[in-house]
Motif scaffolding. Structure first.
Motif, PDB file in Angstrom:
ATOM      1  N   ALA A 167       1.777  22.024  -7.640  1.00  0.00           N
ATOM      2  CA  ALA A 167       1.174  21.278  -8.747  1.00  0.00           C
ATOM      3  C   ALA A 167       2.283  20.887  -9.724  1.00  0.00           C
ATOM      4  O   ALA A 167       3.149  21.670 -10.053  1.00  0.00           O
ATOM      5  N   SER A 168       2.255  19.657 -10.127  1.00  0.00           N
ATOM      6  CA  SER A 168       3.303  19.197 -11.042  1.00  0.00           C
ATOM      7  C   SER A 168       2.690  18.299 -12.102  1.00  0.00           C
ATOM      8  O   SER A 168       1.513  17.995 -12.079  1.00  0.00           O
ATOM      9  N   ARG A 169       3.503  17.833 -12.987  1.00  0.00           N
ATOM     10  CA  ARG A 169       3.030  16.972 -14.060  1.00  0.00           C
ATOM     11  C   ARG A 169       2.852  15.546 -13.585  1.00  0.00           C
ATOM     12  O   ARG A 169       2.410  14.689 -14.334  1.00  0.00           O
ATOM     13  N   PHE A 170       3.189  15.254 -12.307  1.00  0.00           N
ATOM     14  CA  PHE A 170       3.104  13.898 -11.781  1.00  0.00           C
ATOM     15  C   PHE A 170       1.796  13.609 -11.066  1.00  0.00           C
ATOM     16  O   PHE A 170       1.659  12.608 -10.391  1.00  0.00           O
ATOM     17  N   GLY A 171       0.833  14.470 -11.107  1.00  0.00           N
ATOM     18  CA  GLY A 171      -0.441  14.202 -10.459  1.00  0.00           C
ATOM     19  C   GLY A 171      -0.890  15.363  -9.596  1.00  0.00           C
ATOM     20  O   GLY A 171      -0.376  16.472  -9.708  1.00  0.00           O
ATOM     21  N   PRO A 172      -1.818  15.084  -8.720  1.00  0.00           N
ATOM     22  CA  PRO A 172      -2.344  16.160  -7.873  1.00  0.00           C
ATOM     23  C   PRO A 172      -1.277  16.650  -6.896  1.00  0.00           C
ATOM     24  O   PRO A 172      -0.326  15.938  -6.594  1.00  0.00           O
TER      25      PRO A 172
END
Length: 110
Positions: A20-25
């Motif tokens: 999980a990252s800040r760029f989406g799913p």
């Protein structure tokens, strides 16, 4: 024999843990599809087929022309080249076995 071929298009997907990252799913991986691959039985020529069922080659070819034995013609109308499958020849030979007699009943010792 099993072979892994391609990627399944089924909706059964798994999220990659910890991705999980800040760029989406999180990215999704797909399970590979396992397909059972059966080996293809090769055709054999008249000489090998005759040796397999213990007939003379010319007798085997005569039976093939008559349609009495399972055979596959390769050429046009005159059908001079024949190919055979061992599994078909084996099944044919087993069907010709006369096992209706009982050896115990035919013996002279009582």
């Amino acid at each position: 024999m099993k072979a892994v071929i391609g990627v399944s298009s089924s909706p059964e997907t798994r999220a990659v843990p910890g991705a999980a990252s800040r760029f989406g799913p999180p990215p999704v991986t797909r399970e590979p599809t396992v397909i059972s691959v059966e080996p293809v039985e090769p055709f054999i020529d008249a000489s090998e087929a005759a040796a397999f069922i213990k007939l003379h080659r010319k007798t085997l070819l005569r039976l093939a022309r008559e349609g009495s034995i399972p055979a596959h013609p390769l050429t046009g109308n005159r059908r001079r080249i024949w190919r055979f499958l061992r599994s078909e020849l084996d099944a044919w030979a087993r069907s010709k076995v006369n096992s209706g007699c009982d050896r115990c009943q035919n013996s002279r010792s009582k």
